[in-house]
Design a protein around this motif. Structure first.
Motif, PDB file in Angstrom:
ATOM      1  N   ASP A   1       0.808  -1.219   0.000  1.00  0.00           N
ATOM      2  CA  ASP A   1       0.000   0.000   0.000  1.00  0.00           C
ATOM      3  C   ASP A   1       0.843   1.271   0.000  1.00  0.00           C
ATOM      4  N   ILE A   2       2.080   1.183   0.497  1.00  0.00           N
ATOM      5  CA  ILE A   2       2.928   2.373   0.572  1.00  0.00           C
ATOM      6  C   ILE A   2       3.680   2.658  -0.724  1.00  0.00           C
ATOM      7  N   SER A   3       3.480   1.834  -1.755  1.00  0.00           N
ATOM      8  CA  SER A   3       4.201   2.069  -3.014  1.00  0.00           C
ATOM      9  C   SER A   3       3.867   3.434  -3.606  1.00  0.00           C
ATOM     10  N   VAL A   4       2.697   3.947  -3.259  1.00  0.00           N
ATOM     11  CA  VAL A   4       2.271   5.256  -3.752  1.00  0.00           C
ATOM     12  C   VAL A   4       3.223   6.368  -3.323  1.00  0.00           C
ATOM     13  N   PHE A   5       3.984   6.142  -2.254  1.00  0.00           N
ATOM     14  CA  PHE A   5       4.881   7.175  -1.740  1.00  0.00           C
ATOM     15  C   PHE A   5       6.274   7.130  -2.376  1.00  0.00           C
ATOM     16  N   GLY A   6       6.549   6.082  -3.130  1.00  0.00           N
ATOM     17  CA  GLY A   6       7.831   6.023  -3.824  1.00  0.00           C
ATOM     18  C   GLY A   6       7.851   7.003  -4.990  1.00  0.00           C
ATOM     19  N   GLY A   7       9.029   7.371  -5.434  1.00  0.00           N
ATOM     20  CA  GLY A   7       9.122   8.347  -6.519  1.00  0.00           C
ATOM     21  C   GLY A   7       8.816   9.735  -5.997  1.00  0.00           C
ATOM     22  N   TYR A   8       7.906  10.421  -6.694  1.00  0.00           N
ATOM     23  CA  TYR A   8       7.567  11.794  -6.315  1.00  0.00           C
ATOM     24  C   TYR A   8       6.156  11.858  -5.747  1.00  0.00           C
ATOM     25  N   PHE A   9       6.053  11.871  -4.425  1.00  0.00           N
ATOM     26  CA  PHE A   9       4.752  12.092  -3.806  1.00  0.00           C
ATOM     27  C   PHE A   9       4.613  13.595  -3.604  1.00  0.00           C
ATOM     28  N   PRO A  10       3.553  14.207  -4.134  1.00  0.00           N
ATOM     29  CA  PRO A  10       3.451  15.673  -4.193  1.00  0.00           C
ATOM     30  C   PRO A  10       3.703  16.384  -2.864  1.00  0.00           C
ATOM     31  N   PHE A  11       4.736  17.205  -2.849  1.00  0.00           N
ATOM     32  CA  PHE A  11       5.080  18.100  -1.746  1.00  0.00           C
ATOM     33  C   PHE A  11       5.373  17.395  -0.418  1.00  0.00           C
ATOM     34  N   ALA A  12       5.679  16.087  -0.486  1.00  0.00           N
ATOM     35  CA  ALA A  12       6.067  15.384   0.741  1.00  0.00           C
ATOM     36  C   ALA A  12       7.431  15.859   1.217  1.00  0.00           C
ATOM     37  N   THR A  13       8.255  16.306   0.292  1.00  0.00           N
ATOM     38  CA  THR A  13       9.588  16.813   0.637  1.00  0.00           C
ATOM     39  C   THR A  13       9.826  18.143  -0.067  1.00  0.00           C
ATOM     40  N   ARG A  14      10.685  18.949   0.529  1.00  0.00           N
ATOM     41  CA  ARG A  14      11.106  20.215  -0.076  1.00  0.00           C
ATOM     42  C   ARG A  14      12.579  20.165  -0.482  1.00  0.00           C
ATOM     43  N   TYR A  15      13.363  19.392   0.286  1.00  0.00           N
ATOM     44  CA  TYR A  15      14.797  19.274   0.020  1.00  0.00           C
ATOM     45  C   TYR A  15      15.206  17.806   0.114  1.00  0.00           C
TER      46      TYR A  15
ATOM     47  N   LEU B   1      17.497  16.331   1.827  1.00  0.00           N
ATOM     48  CA  LEU B   1      17.769  15.826   3.176  1.00  0.00           C
ATOM     49  C   LEU B   1      16.496  15.413   3.914  1.00  0.00           C
ATOM     50  N   ASP B   2      15.343  15.860   3.413  1.00  0.00           N
ATOM     51  CA  ASP B   2      14.088  15.470   4.057  1.00  0.00           C
ATOM     52  C   ASP B   2      13.887  13.955   4.024  1.00  0.00           C
ATOM     53  N   VAL B   3      14.310  13.314   2.947  1.00  0.00           N
ATOM     54  CA  VAL B   3      14.068  11.873   2.803  1.00  0.00           C
ATOM     55  C   VAL B   3      14.781  11.059   3.881  1.00  0.00           C
ATOM     56  N   PRO B   4      16.107  11.178   4.047  1.00  0.00           N
ATOM     57  CA  PRO B   4      16.742  10.380   5.102  1.00  0.00           C
ATOM     58  C   PRO B   4      16.268  10.738   6.504  1.00  0.00           C
ATOM     59  N   VAL B   5      15.893  11.989   6.728  1.00  0.00           N
ATOM     60  CA  VAL B   5      15.382  12.363   8.051  1.00  0.00           C
ATOM     61  C   VAL B   5      14.033  11.692   8.305  1.00  0.00           C
ATOM     62  N   LEU B   6      13.159  11.697   7.293  1.00  0.00           N
ATOM     63  CA  LEU B   6      11.855  11.051   7.444  1.00  0.00           C
ATOM     64  C   LEU B   6      12.000   9.554   7.715  1.00  0.00           C
ATOM     65  N   PHE B   7      12.956   8.921   7.062  1.00  0.00           N
ATOM     66  CA  PHE B   7      13.129   7.480   7.253  1.00  0.00           C
ATOM     67  C   PHE B   7      13.830   7.151   8.567  1.00  0.00           C
ATOM     68  N   ASN B   8      14.827   7.908   8.912  1.00  0.00           N
ATOM     69  CA  ASN B   8      15.657   7.534  10.061  1.00  0.00           C
ATOM     70  C   ASN B   8      15.261   8.195  11.377  1.00  0.00           C
ATOM     71  N   GLN B   9      14.521   9.313  11.308  1.00  0.00           N
ATOM     72  CA  GLN B   9      14.155  10.004  12.543  1.00  0.00           C
ATOM     73  C   GLN B   9      12.647  10.134  12.759  1.00  0.00           C
ATOM     74  N   TYR B  10      11.852   9.927  11.705  1.00  0.00           N
ATOM     75  CA  TYR B  10      10.399  10.103  11.833  1.00  0.00           C
ATOM     76  C   TYR B  10       9.609   8.807  11.632  1.00  0.00           C
TER      77      TYR B  10
END
Length: 351
Positions: free
Chosen positions: A108-122, A124-133
């Motif tokens: 179900d989370i495959s929808v978030f792979g690639g470009y999910f609209p405005f989920a990130t701005r920079y 560095l947001d990606v590794p922070v979301l995975f490792n800290q959030y």
């Protein structure tokens, strides 16, 4: 005398056999070990793969010191990108570098792979979301429910911008434009009249030249120059719908579990090396080519009009959250993260 000779012969034979047996027991057991070989296919074509994965695979093969070798294959080289997940499950290929969305991962989370609209701005947001959030644990949970494939690691790529033949200066200019993009990004962009088109990666440049495509929303400006798309498009829209592509490494579960621990750790280190390389390659490249690039003219949609796209993204988020309890959990994390970054202020968020 005859009995004595027979005794001596028997004793000598026994002694020789005993010495040989002792030597056999004393020597360490030597088991012939054949080199482990993997086939890994990336989403990227050859020119792009030179940056997004090849340096780390070359390093792995060097440091593995003959114990293991990874053969790297490019976009659609062994199987079409949309069939990568199934091919990996079957063991046709051993590992994949791509986003969940493009390889049609049955989660179900495959929808978030690639470009999910405005989920990130920079980026560095990606590794922070995975490792800290908490996204790492959610991805592990989701793929733990799928037989035959192990999710290994996620990282960031470039932002998602439009590269087009004709200029985009306002939202209405997007209407009717046939654009190569990712599945989820395409669903979102269709709300503004964009016509998403799916084609093999290597066909995109020719499709723009022949008029089959009006543009591309698959990358930032670094990739446009690297893969040749800047040679067939004239304009680059500085507004983006996502600050970073989210991609991952996956492996066939059986092949992953067969690896000795030190080779697993080596592969993890090489994934991290790849993630780090992309951070600075894209970040610097996006700025440099906006400033020094000569192949595409920059255009911008005014902030007040682009705010309509951001507002529509909020509705899109809520629609995705309603799909499953797990997609809601991810959306809740995105909302919490966005609020935290806004409160943190500059340089985390400028608006």
């Amino acid at each position: 005398m005859t009995n004595r000779r027979d005794f001596l012969k028997t004793a000598a034979a026994a002694t020789t056999a005993g010495v040989a047996g002792a030597a056999t027991l004393a020597a360490p057991a030597v088991k012939a070990q054949s080199k482990i070989k993997w086939r890994l296919q990336t989403y990227a074509g050859p020119a792009l793969a030179e940056h997004v994965i090849k340096p780390s695979i070359d390093a792995f093969n060097k440091v593995a010191n003959g114990e293991m070798e990874i053969e790297l294959y490019f976009a659609d080289q062994l199987v079409p990108t949309g069939e990568l997940f199934r091919a990996m499950q079957r063991g046709t290929i051993d590992a994949v570098q791509s986003d969940d969305d493009s390889i049609a991962a049955p989660v179900d989370i495959s929808v978030f792979g690639g470009y999910f609209p405005f989920a990130t701005r920079y980026s560095l947001d990606v590794p922070v979301l995975f490792n800290q959030y908490g996204l790492k644990e959610i991805w592990e949970e989701a793929y733990g429910e799928v037989e035959g494939v192990t999710w290994l690691s996620a990282g960031a790529w470039d932002p998602c911008h439009f590269a087009t033949v004709d200029p985009i200066n306002k939202l209405d200019d997007l209407k009717g434009k046939r654009v190569f993009t990712f599945p989820t990004a395409g669903k979102f962009l269709s709300r503004f009249g964009v016509v998403p088109v799916t084609l093999p990666w290597e066909d995109i440049e020719v499709a723009v030249q022949t008029g089959e495509l009006d543009g591309i929303a698959w990358s930032g400006i670094t990739e446009d120059y690297t893969v040749g798309w800047a040679d067939v498009t004239n304009y680059f829209l500085t507004n983006n719908i996502s600050g970073a592509w989210c991609g991952s490494y996956f492996a066939n579960s059986e092949r992953w579990e067969e690896l000795p621990e030190h080779l697993k750790e080596l592969f993890k280190l090489c994934m991290d090396s790849s993630h780090y390389y992309r951070q600075h390659w894209y970040w610097g490249g996006e700025a440099k080519l906006r400033v020094d690039g000569t192949k595409m003219q920059l255009t911008t949609i005014a902030d007040e009009e682009w705010a309509k796209v951001e507002a529509e993204a909020e509705k899109f988020w809520d629609e995705i959250a309603a799909q499953t309890p797990r997609t809601k959990k991810v959306i809740d994390i995105f909302k919490k993260y966005a609020a935290d970054m806004k409160k943190a202020g500059k340089p985390y968020r400028y608006s």
